[in-house]
Design a protein around this motif. Structure first.
Motif, short mmCIF file in Angstrom:
data_model
loop_
_atom_site.label_atom_id
_atom_site.label_comp_id
_atom_site.label_asym_id
_atom_site.label_seq_id
_atom_site.Cartn_x
_atom_site.Cartn_y
_atom_site.Cartn_z
N THR A 32 5.90 -19.09 6.00
CA THR A 32 4.64 -18.38 6.15
C THR A 32 4.83 -16.94 5.69
N GLN B 84 8.36 -15.79 7.10
CA GLN B 84 8.87 -16.57 8.23
C GLN B 84 9.26 -17.94 7.70
N TRP C 83 -3.33 -9.11 -0.83
CA TRP C 83 -4.04 -8.88 0.42
C TRP C 83 -5.52 -8.58 0.21
N ARG D 4 13.41 -14.85 9.69
CA ARG D 4 12.29 -14.07 9.19
C ARG D 4 12.82 -12.97 8.29
N ILE E 63 -3.32 -16.23 -0.90
CA ILE E 63 -1.96 -16.60 -0.51
C ILE E 63 -1.61 -17.91 -1.20
N SER F 183 3.33 -13.12 5.43
CA SER F 183 2.39 -12.26 6.15
C SER F 183 2.72 -10.81 5.82
N ASN F 184 1.83 -9.92 6.26
CA ASN F 184 2.11 -8.51 5.98
C ASN F 184 1.64 -7.62 7.10
N ASP F 185 2.15 -6.45 7.11
CA ASP F 185 1.74 -5.38 8.02
C ASP F 185 1.37 -4.20 7.13
N VAL G 91 6.13 -6.73 4.04
CA VAL G 91 5.78 -8.14 3.88
C VAL G 91 6.87 -8.98 4.51
N TYR G 92 6.46 -10.05 5.16
CA TYR G 92 7.40 -10.91 5.86
C TYR G 92 7.37 -12.31 5.27
N MET H 161 1.23 -13.21 -2.11
CA MET H 161 -0.05 -12.86 -1.53
C MET H 161 -0.63 -11.63 -2.22
#
Length: 122
Positions: free
Chosen positions: A69, A82, A53, A19, A58, A71-73, A79-80, A51
């Motif tokens: 994959t 995986q 947001w 990740r 995406i 994703s974000n926080d 941003v991640y 992406m």
């Protein structure tokens, strides 16, 4: 000042997972397009995933679909990516990059991190 700092790269065996993280600062995180790119030795930089947001958008490169994959926080402005079922051909330096309005090719992004190296052994 826009800052992007990637981490999480390393050496992994084929079939393994990693990740990646991209910690960001200096811009309105939710309003920008944020993408992951990679560059293998001797090859051009290519898009992996992106992406935007606030538009719920995406996208994935064909090589990443079903295995990676994004994703974000938003609270952490991170941003991640995986990655699973990694293969030797995934070996590359992985970068995150941002654009004020849209995802696009590497040449169109506004700001870049310095990258993190992913090495997949066979």
């Amino acid at each position: 000042e826009v800052q992007l700092v990637e981490s999480g790269g390393g050496l992994v065996q084929a079939g393994g997972s990693l990740r990646l993280s991209c910690a960001t600062s200096g811009f309105a995180f939710d309003d920008y397009a944020i993408g992951w790119f990679r560059q293998a030795p001797g090859k051009e930089r290519e898009g992996v995933s992106c992406m935007k947001w606030n538009e719920g958008m995406i996208s994935y490169a064909h090589s990443a679909k079903g295995r990676f994959t994004i994703s974000n926080d938003s609270a952490q402005k991170t941003v991640y990516l995986q990655m699973k079922s990694l293969q030797p051909e995934d070996t590359a330096v992985y970068f995150c990059a941002v654009h004020r309005y849209r995802c696009g090719a590497a040449g169109g992004m506004d700001y870049w991190g310095k990258g993190t190296l992913v090495t997949v052994s066979s």
